[in-house]
Design a protein around this motif. Structure first.
Motif, PDB file in Angstrom:
ATOM      1  N   ALA A 263      58.766 139.545  39.202  1.00 15.43           N
ATOM      2  CA  ALA A 263      57.951 138.847  38.145  1.00 15.43           C
ATOM      3  C   ALA A 263      57.837 137.229  38.233  1.00 15.43           C
ATOM      4  N   VAL A 264      57.700 136.904  39.543  1.00 14.54           N
ATOM      5  CA  VAL A 264      57.429 135.562  39.771  1.00 14.54           C
ATOM      6  C   VAL A 264      56.262 135.441  40.961  1.00 14.54           C
ATOM      7  N   SER A 265      55.828 134.050  41.192  1.00 14.04           N
ATOM      8  CA  SER A 265      54.867 134.043  42.117  1.00 14.04           C
ATOM      9  C   SER A 265      55.260 133.739  43.257  1.00 14.04           C
ATOM     10  N   THR A 266      54.325 133.806  44.455  1.00 14.96           N
ATOM     11  CA  THR A 266      54.649 133.750  45.888  1.00 14.96           C
ATOM     12  C   THR A 266      55.462 132.333  46.011  1.00 14.96           C
ATOM     13  N   LEU A 267      54.788 131.256  45.097  1.00 14.03           N
ATOM     14  CA  LEU A 267      55.287 129.882  45.286  1.00 14.03           C
ATOM     15  C   LEU A 267      56.759 129.879  44.912  1.00 14.03           C
ATOM     16  N   VAL A 268      57.163 130.532  43.694  1.00 20.08           N
ATOM     17  CA  VAL A 268      58.497 130.645  43.214  1.00 20.08           C
ATOM     18  C   VAL A 268      59.348 131.420  44.180  1.00 20.08           C
ATOM     19  N   LEU A 269      58.806 132.541  44.788  1.00 17.44           N
ATOM     20  CA  LEU A 269      59.769 133.224  45.662  1.00 17.44           C
ATOM     21  C   LEU A 269      59.953 132.244  47.127  1.00 17.44           C
ATOM     22  N   THR A 270      59.166 131.565  47.585  1.00 14.56           N
ATOM     23  CA  THR A 270      59.316 130.498  48.578  1.00 14.56           C
ATOM     24  C   THR A 270      60.071 129.459  48.100  1.00 14.56           C
ATOM     25  N   VAL A 271      59.971 129.043  47.126  1.00 11.79           N
ATOM     26  CA  VAL A 271      61.129 128.012  46.631  1.00 11.79           C
ATOM     27  C   VAL A 271      62.607 128.742  46.756  1.00 11.79           C
ATOM     28  N   ALA A 272      62.625 129.979  46.173  1.00 10.18           N
ATOM     29  CA  ALA A 272      63.855 130.689  46.517  1.00 10.18           C
ATOM     30  C   ALA A 272      64.584 130.662  48.003  1.00 10.18           C
ATOM     31  N   VAL A 273      63.440 131.189  48.814  1.00  7.88           N
ATOM     32  CA  VAL A 273      63.830 131.119  50.020  1.00  7.88           C
ATOM     33  C   VAL A 273      64.213 129.835  50.735  1.00  7.88           C
ATOM     34  N   MET A 274      63.635 129.021  50.442  1.00 11.40           N
ATOM     35  CA  MET A 274      63.837 127.576  50.638  1.00 11.40           C
ATOM     36  C   MET A 274      65.255 127.053  50.233  1.00 11.40           C
ATOM     37  N   THR A 275      65.603 127.378  49.037  1.00 11.55           N
ATOM     38  CA  THR A 275      66.736 127.012  48.451  1.00 11.55           C
ATOM     39  C   THR A 275      68.104 127.953  49.279  1.00 11.55           C
ATOM     40  N   GLU A 276      67.599 129.117  49.657  1.00  8.44           N
ATOM     41  CA  GLU A 276      68.751 129.810  50.590  1.00  8.44           C
ATOM     42  C   GLU A 276      68.833 129.088  51.971  1.00  8.44           C
ATOM     43  N   THR A 277      67.614 128.785  52.390  1.00  7.32           N
ATOM     44  CA  THR A 277      67.764 128.241  53.886  1.00  7.32           C
ATOM     45  C   THR A 277      68.334 126.835  53.903  1.00  7.32           C
ATOM     46  N   THR A 278      68.132 125.912  52.815  1.00 10.29           N
ATOM     47  CA  THR A 278      68.911 124.607  52.802  1.00 10.29           C
ATOM     48  C   THR A 278      70.368 124.681  52.646  1.00 10.29           C
ATOM     49  N   ARG A 279      70.650 125.707  51.783  1.00 10.90           N
ATOM     50  CA  ARG A 279      72.230 125.979  51.400  1.00 10.90           C
ATOM     51  C   ARG A 279      72.840 126.379  52.871  1.00 10.90           C
ATOM     52  N   ALA A 280      72.203 127.226  53.670  1.00 10.24           N
ATOM     53  CA  ALA A 280      72.672 128.177  54.673  1.00 10.24           C
ATOM     54  C   ALA A 280      72.947 127.046  55.771  1.00 10.24           C
ATOM     55  N   VAL A 281      71.694 126.351  56.294  1.00  9.54           N
ATOM     56  CA  VAL A 281      71.802 125.190  57.305  1.00  9.54           C
ATOM     57  C   VAL A 281      72.339 123.963  56.934  1.00  9.54           C
ATOM     58  N   ALA A 282      72.115 123.341  55.675  1.00 11.55           N
ATOM     59  CA  ALA A 282      72.652 122.053  55.383  1.00 11.55           C
ATOM     60  C   ALA A 282      73.818 121.971  54.528  1.00 11.55           C
TER      61      ALA A 282
END
Length: 430
Positions: A263-282
């Motif tokens: 129930a979200v947009s593709t933008l919001v889903l991408t923000v979720a993925v970027m959030t996971e990525t930043t937590r995992a890498v940095a």
């Protein structure tokens, strides 16, 4: 439509000419000239420099007479108020002056032996489309026996990516009218200066918005968000530009389906993925400068100008619902005039390593051109940089991203690792 770079722009060898308008700058009247927006003041205040322009390149599969091109381009310039203004230095920063546009004139640009066509075009645009140039826009044409390659360009102070689509569509419409023997009259549109004045006339941001902005800047150590990994030498460096094809048509459809299920947009889903990525890498939360457009009303959809303002997106929780709220807050923070908000900081507090993410879904824009048939592509300039800028471009062919960062060994490793993880996670979601 891809976001390309001038170094990667493929042009045939041919005669290189450009069309410009003769300019007669008017003196400031009692009103002092058109208002200057917050972002225009920042951009032009940095002075004349190479690489401050934006462009869109496309191809017509037949020769077009110069006289027809000149008539059409003059009609486009005459239809958009911001293209009929120029910047001049002032005691308190750049000022705008209205300019009377005279007859269009052609200039030929010799291509040196061994010089690539894209390099020749870059030299023209770096010189002609700088902030204080008069005018700071130009139509470049590469003429061959069986085709016409056009590059529409202007200093960023007068345009954004959306505006480049408007200029191209209007130029094509004017060319069609000229080909029919008609006067190239275009539907009138409001000038960008009117939008700037409307923002200036708006009430000041409420206390809670100012307080939230102060919290955001304080969280960044008194500056706008920075990339969370080392980038090496903090001084401006030659840029490294990466373009990555993330998802094809089927992949984007699957990715969008995942977003819909949450129930979200593709933008919001991408923000979720970027959030996971930043937590995992940095090992950090996602904090980025987040440009949002300010074409709040439909009447601005056909206008040309810098209708973009900066906000900040903060996301610590990858849950889609939390990310949706983070995006909503970013839009809210960017919906108020920034000049009064940034006044306590002496303007937008930038620092080396600033991290920005832009999202452009071409499928949702109300302005369309036949990008495939025209072989159209956005073209960005070559610059030196100390920060990281990421663009997501979505269109009928899928998703690609373009990232610009300082070309140091540390930045290559840091940004490369972040991008690798981001792309892998987006594909995994699809």
């Amino acid at each position: 439509m891809r976001l390309n770079h001038i170094d990667s722009l493929r042009l045939p060898f041919g005669r290189l000419v450009s069309c410009e308008s003769a300019v007669d700058v008017t003196e400031a009247g009692p009103d002092g000239g058109p208002p200057v927006s917050f972002d225009q003041h920042r951009h032009v205040g940095m002075g004349d420099r190479a690489g401050s322009w934006m462009a869109l390149a496309f191809r017509l599969p037949y020769p077009v007479p110069q006289a027809r091109l000149a008539r059409a381009w003059s009609a486009v310039v005459g239809n958009h108020g911001t293209l009929q203004t120029v910047f001049v230095p002032g005691a308190d920063g750049p000022q705008l002056r209205r300019a009377l546009m005279g007859e269009a004139r052609w200039q030929e640009h010799p291509v040196a032996p061994g010089q690539a066509m894209n390099e020749a075009v870059r030299q023209v645009l770096d010189a002609a489309c700088s902030p204080y140039a008069q005018p700071s826009h130009r139509l470049c044409v590469v003429e061959t026996a069986d085709s016409t390659h056009l590059v529409v360009a202007a200093d960023h102070a007068h345009v954004d990516l959306w505006s480049m689509l408007v200029l191209t569509r209007d130029l094509l419409a004017a060319l069609e009218l000229c080909a029919r023997g008609q006067e190239p009259r275009l539907p009138g549109v409001p000038a960008f200066a009117e939008h700037t004045q409307e923002l200036l006339d708006r009430p000041a941001a409420p206390v809670q918005v100012r307080r939230r902005w102060a919290e955001v800047i304080e969280a960044g150590g008194g500056v706008m968000p920075r990339f969370p990994l080392p980038l090496g030498d903090p001084s401006p460096q030659p840029e490294r530009v990466e373009v990555r094809d993330v998802l094809d048509v089927a992949g984007l459809a699957a990715y969008s389906s995942v977003a819909s299920e949450a129930a979200v947009s593709t933008l919001v889903l991408t923000v979720a993925v970027m959030t996971e990525t930043t937590r995992a890498v940095a090992g950090a939360e996602l904090r980025v400068v987040f440009p949002v457009h300010s074409r709040y009303e439909e009447r601005w959809h056909r206008s040309v100008g810098w209708f973009i303002t900066n906000s900040v997106l903060e996301s610590a929780d990858p849950d889609p619902a939390a990310c949706a709220e983070a995006v909503r807050e970013a839009v809210r923070l960017g919906s108020w005039p920034l000049a009064p908000i940034m006044e306590p900081y002496g303007g937008m507090p930038e620092a080396p390593g600033m991290f920005a993410v832009s999202w452009l879904d071409m499928r949702r824009l109300p302005v369309r051109i036949d990008a495939t048939g025209l072989d159209a592509q956005y073209v960005s300039a070559a610059i030196r940089t100390s920060g990281v800028m990421l663009w997501f471009i979505l269109d009928e062919s899928g998703v690609h991203l373009r990232c610009r960062y300082p070309d140091t060994l540390q930045a290559r490793a840091s940004v490369g690792a972040w991008l690798d993880e981001l792309v892998a996670r987006m594909r995994a979601r699809a």
